[in-house]
Design an enzyme around this catalytic site. Structure first.
Site, mmCIF file in Angstrom:
data_model
loop_
_atom_site.group_PDB
_atom_site.id
_atom_site.type_symbol
_atom_site.label_atom_id
_atom_site.label_comp_id
_atom_site.label_asym_id
_atom_site.label_seq_id
_atom_site.Cartn_x
_atom_site.Cartn_y
_atom_site.Cartn_z
ATOM 1 N N HIS A 29 1.513 -5.879 -0.904
ATOM 2 C CA HIS A 29 2.461 -6.208 0.168
ATOM 3 C C HIS A 29 3.142 -4.928 0.640
ATOM 4 O O HIS A 29 3.348 -4.000 -0.148
ATOM 5 C CB HIS A 29 3.567 -7.147 -0.329
ATOM 6 C CG HIS A 29 3.103 -8.522 -0.663
ATOM 7 N ND1 HIS A 29 2.731 -9.438 0.295
ATOM 8 C CD2 HIS A 29 2.947 -9.143 -1.859
ATOM 9 C CE1 HIS A 29 2.375 -10.560 -0.295
ATOM 10 N NE2 HIS A 29 2.488 -10.417 -1.610
ATOM 11 N N ASP A 66 6.921 1.797 -5.993
ATOM 12 C CA ASP A 66 6.146 2.167 -4.808
ATOM 13 C C ASP A 66 4.745 2.648 -5.185
ATOM 14 O O ASP A 66 4.587 3.499 -6.068
ATOM 15 C CB ASP A 66 6.889 3.279 -4.053
ATOM 16 C CG ASP A 66 6.313 3.500 -2.660
ATOM 17 O OD1 ASP A 66 5.781 2.541 -2.063
ATOM 18 O OD2 ASP A 66 6.419 4.641 -2.176
HETATM 19 ZN ZN LIG Z 1 2.006 -11.609 -3.175
#
Ligand SMILES: [Zn+2]
Length: 129
Positions: A29, A66
């Protein structure tokens, strides 16, 4: 009551455990996180909290996540890496480190998994005077 919010983004992968559907598979995502801080008074400069400081605290958490596979990172090696649990994680981490010249607290954390899917963590225990 004053409120200040800052947003930051990061990209990471995860896979949900105990879930039957597309999200049980590894996928990524582009997350967006919004942290809101509240307090009743401002400092001598007229600030509730310095945006620079708030973003620094957010970045400290984001650096751990990250471009990583979130399931590998504590506490998400045990806790499911849902947007809800990520929101609570940001709340816990930033609340612990947040301090300013005036009393401030993290009132809400929002985590966007997509443009249209948002999870919010907001503690009930905040007492308002
Ligand atoms: Zn997800």
């Amino acid at each position: 009551m004053f409120e200040v919010s800052a947003q930051q983004t990061f990209a990471a992968g995860h896979a949900l455990r105990n879930y039957h559907g597309k999200c049980e598979n590894v996928h990524g995502h582009n997350y967006r996180v919004q942290v809101t801080v509240e307090g009743e008074s401002l400092d001598e400069t007229g600030l509730l909290v310095d945006f620079v400081e708030l973003k620094r605290l957010m970045s400290q958490v984001i650096e751990r996540l990250d471009h990583r596979f979130i399931n590998d990172i504590s506490p998400f090696d045990v806790l499911n890496p849902s947007a809800e649990n990520l929101a609570k994680y940001f709340w816990d981490e930033i609340s612990r480190d947040l301090k300013g010249d005036v009393p401030v607290r993290v009132s809400e954390v929002r985590v966007w998994e997509t443009d249209t899917s948002i999870a919010v963590y907001r503690p009930h225990a905040i007492s308002r005077s």
